[in-house]
Enzyme design. Sequence first.
Site, PDB file in Angstrom:
ATOM      1  N   CYS A 114     -35.877  30.056 -29.797  1.00  0.00           N
ATOM      2  CA  CYS A 114     -34.570  30.288 -30.430  1.00  0.00           C
ATOM      3  C   CYS A 114     -33.977  29.011 -31.025  1.00  0.00           C
ATOM      4  O   CYS A 114     -33.034  29.068 -31.803  1.00  0.00           O
ATOM      5  CB  CYS A 114     -33.592  30.894 -29.438  1.00  0.00           C
ATOM      6  SG  CYS A 114     -34.163  32.441 -28.742  1.00  0.00           S
ATOM      7  N   HIS A 131     -26.001  29.399 -31.266  1.00  0.00           N
ATOM      8  CA  HIS A 131     -27.025  30.435 -31.095  1.00  0.00           C
ATOM      9  C   HIS A 131     -26.356  31.693 -30.549  1.00  0.00           C
ATOM     10  O   HIS A 131     -25.569  31.629 -29.601  1.00  0.00           O
ATOM     11  CB  HIS A 131     -28.092  29.916 -30.131  1.00  0.00           C
ATOM     12  CG  HIS A 131     -29.140  30.928 -29.815  1.00  0.00           C
ATOM     13  ND1 HIS A 131     -29.664  31.761 -30.774  1.00  0.00           N
ATOM     14  CD2 HIS A 131     -29.765  31.238 -28.653  1.00  0.00           C
ATOM     15  CE1 HIS A 131     -30.571  32.541 -30.216  1.00  0.00           C
ATOM     16  NE2 HIS A 131     -30.637  32.253 -28.926  1.00  0.00           N
ATOM     17  N   ASN A 160     -29.547  38.890 -30.245  1.00  0.00           N
ATOM     18  CA  ASN A 160     -30.170  37.573 -30.342  1.00  0.00           C
ATOM     19  C   ASN A 160     -31.377  37.661 -31.290  1.00  0.00           C
ATOM     20  O   ASN A 160     -32.370  38.298 -30.967  1.00  0.00           O
ATOM     21  CB  ASN A 160     -30.594  37.151 -28.926  1.00  0.00           C
ATOM     22  CG  ASN A 160     -31.291  35.809 -28.887  1.00  0.00           C
ATOM     23  OD1 ASN A 160     -31.699  35.281 -29.911  1.00  0.00           O
ATOM     24  ND2 ASN A 160     -31.447  35.271 -27.684  1.00  0.00           N
TER      25      ASN A 160
HETATM   26  O1  UT7 Z   1     -32.317  32.716 -26.624  1.00  0.00           O
HETATM   27  C1  UT7 Z   1     -32.284  32.622 -25.233  1.00  0.00           C
HETATM   28  C2  UT7 Z   1     -32.251  33.999 -24.688  1.00  0.00           C
HETATM   29  N1  UT7 Z   1     -31.795  34.141 -23.366  1.00  0.00           N
HETATM   30  C3  UT7 Z   1     -30.508  34.189 -22.994  1.00  0.00           C
HETATM   31  O2  UT7 Z   1     -29.602  33.898 -23.718  1.00  0.00           O
HETATM   32  C4  UT7 Z   1     -30.274  34.621 -21.602  1.00  0.00           C
HETATM   33  C5  UT7 Z   1     -29.098  34.007 -20.946  1.00  0.00           C
HETATM   34  N2  UT7 Z   1     -28.676  34.875 -19.857  1.00  0.00           N
HETATM   35  C6  UT7 Z   1     -27.885  35.939 -20.082  1.00  0.00           C
HETATM   36  O3  UT7 Z   1     -27.466  36.202 -21.189  1.00  0.00           O
HETATM   37  C7  UT7 Z   1     -27.481  36.750 -18.878  1.00  0.00           C
HETATM   38  O4  UT7 Z   1     -27.975  36.146 -17.717  1.00  0.00           O
HETATM   39  C8  UT7 Z   1     -27.973  38.226 -18.959  1.00  0.00           C
HETATM   40  C9  UT7 Z   1     -27.179  38.978 -19.995  1.00  0.00           C
HETATM   41  C10 UT7 Z   1     -29.456  38.276 -19.283  1.00  0.00           C
HETATM   42  C11 UT7 Z   1     -27.747  38.909 -17.627  1.00  0.00           C
HETATM   43  O5  UT7 Z   1     -26.387  38.844 -17.262  1.00  0.00           O
HETATM   44  P1  UT7 Z   1     -25.960  38.353 -15.806  1.00  0.00           P
HETATM   45  O6  UT7 Z   1     -24.492  38.471 -15.743  1.00  0.00           O
HETATM   46  O7  UT7 Z   1     -26.566  36.997 -15.590  1.00  0.00           O
HETATM   47  O8  UT7 Z   1     -26.606  39.451 -14.902  1.00  0.00           O
HETATM   48  P2  UT7 Z   1     -27.691  39.276 -13.742  1.00  0.00           P
HETATM   49  O9  UT7 Z   1     -29.020  38.957 -14.300  1.00  0.00           O
HETATM   50  O10 UT7 Z   1     -27.115  38.388 -12.708  1.00  0.00           O
HETATM   51  O11 UT7 Z   1     -27.732  40.732 -13.202  1.00  0.00           O
HETATM   52  C12 UT7 Z   1     -26.592  41.373 -12.603  1.00  0.00           C
HETATM   53  C13 UT7 Z   1     -26.955  42.807 -12.289  1.00  0.00           C
HETATM   54  C14 UT7 Z   1     -28.300  42.946 -11.571  1.00  0.00           C
HETATM   55  O12 UT7 Z   1     -28.178  43.992 -10.630  1.00  0.00           O
HETATM   56  P3  UT7 Z   1     -27.941  43.651  -9.068  1.00  0.00           P
HETATM   57  O13 UT7 Z   1     -29.111  42.822  -8.682  1.00  0.00           O
HETATM   58  O14 UT7 Z   1     -26.632  42.903  -9.037  1.00  0.00           O
HETATM   59  O15 UT7 Z   1     -27.906  45.003  -8.450  1.00  0.00           O
HETATM   60  C15 UT7 Z   1     -29.237  43.369 -12.674  1.00  0.00           C
HETATM   61  O16 UT7 Z   1     -30.320  44.123 -12.192  1.00  0.00           O
HETATM   62  O17 UT7 Z   1     -27.087  43.555 -13.500  1.00  0.00           O
HETATM   63  C16 UT7 Z   1     -28.340  44.232 -13.508  1.00  0.00           C
HETATM   64  N3  UT7 Z   1     -28.798  44.360 -14.885  1.00  0.00           N
HETATM   65  C17 UT7 Z   1     -28.411  45.385 -15.679  1.00  0.00           C
HETATM   66  N4  UT7 Z   1     -27.623  46.436 -15.484  1.00  0.00           N
HETATM   67  C18 UT7 Z   1     -27.429  47.285 -16.506  1.00  0.00           C
HETATM   68  C19 UT7 Z   1     -29.611  43.525 -15.580  1.00  0.00           C
HETATM   69  N5  UT7 Z   1     -29.776  44.013 -16.819  1.00  0.00           N
HETATM   70  C20 UT7 Z   1     -29.048  45.141 -16.907  1.00  0.00           C
HETATM   71  C21 UT7 Z   1     -28.813  46.076 -17.940  1.00  0.00           C
HETATM   72  N6  UT7 Z   1     -27.995  47.119 -17.696  1.00  0.00           N
HETATM   73  N7  UT7 Z   1     -29.364  45.937 -19.160  1.00  0.00           N
END
Ligand code: UT7
Length: 316
Positions: A116, A241, A271
């Site tokens: 990215c 980004h 993204n």
């Molecule tokens: O170009 C670089 C690309 N990468 C990025 O920019 C990634 C940077 N990271 C992020 O943007 C965030 O970390 C995410 C959007 C990917 C995830 O958000 P988060 O607030 O960090 O959520 P998390 O990974 O801590 O997950 C929280 C909960 C989890 O459930 P439990 O374990 O709390 O029960 C996940 O399983 O949300 C769950 N979860 C979802 N729920 C509904 C993860 N993905 C999803 C989803 N829909 N799509």
Amino acid sequence: MKRIRSVGIVGTGSYVPPKILTNSDLEKMVDTSDTWIVERTGIRERRISSPETTASSLALPASLAALQSAGVKPEDVDLIIVATSTPDMTFPSTACFIQDKIGASRAACFDLSAACTGFSYALETGQQFIATSTYKTALIVGAEVISKVLDWTDRNTCILFGDGAGAAVLQPVADNYGILATSLGADGRLASILELPVAGCIHMSGREVFKVAVNTMIEAVEKVLDSAGISQEDVSLLIPHQANIRIIEAMGKRLNIAQDRVFVNLQKYGNVSAGSTIIALDEAVKQGRVKDGDIIVIVAFGGGLTWGATVMRWGG
Ligand code: UT7
């Protein structure tokens, strides 16, 4: 020693495929919800290309638009650099396909891989060739068909990305205009938290990437402003980004750059990896948010991990 001269972006263009995939479409594909996606990422929809679409086919209209806005003919392009993680082929480079499609028969061509952060790396690479008078005109492209390398059963990643391309034409500009400073970085020890294996799908530890992204982008912006002798208040527009609205807001807050000076379009495209910041810059230009003399900062992060920031004075 060749002469060092100022280099700037003299034209931009972008293109996204017409097919929209909304959050409610995704609700039917994986266990997710519009509310979760909007609250955690800010993304509402993204563009998805047709099966036969390639990075170079998205790059074609973006490149032609950039050349037209710069008033440059394809045959005057000396160099094409394409930043992509989803090239048409391993070789020929996607840049060669674009060269043929636009008729830039004199141009040297290569692709560059920095995920990215690709556009930032490509911009600086192109800048170096022109600053040293090796070339006069470079076409810098960020193009992705990232939908083709997503695991559409993995809700952690498939909701985040979209397809698209952007292009910029670089040429010499007046002194004190154009690119004033660039800072590029990488930490290969963090390779495994965001990866796209050959013939595989994107895998990511979102929470870890989030933290590193905010910190490295802030440091990179501070570094370029410092090298250029420009203060945060003088930044007219920050073009980050477009990965996650929470990352962008956290960065803006810590840098003391109010949100009305931060460009955001991730709600429409998600993204777009290497296409992200150049599509955003092109939209900002079209919306009249970039004027002659403005200080523009582009900042990105991505797999590698990699990061980079560029500060420029528009026009000249
Ligand atoms: O170009 C670089 C690309 N990468 C990025 O920019 C990634 C940077 N990271 C992020 O943007 C965030 O970390 C995410 C959007 C990917 C995830 O958000 P988060 O607030 O960090 O959520 P998390 O990974 O801590 O997950 C929280 C909960 C989890 O459930 P439990 O374990 O709390 O029960 C996940 O399983 O949300 C769950 N979860 C979802 N729920 C509904 C993860 N993905 C999803 C989803 N829909 N799509």
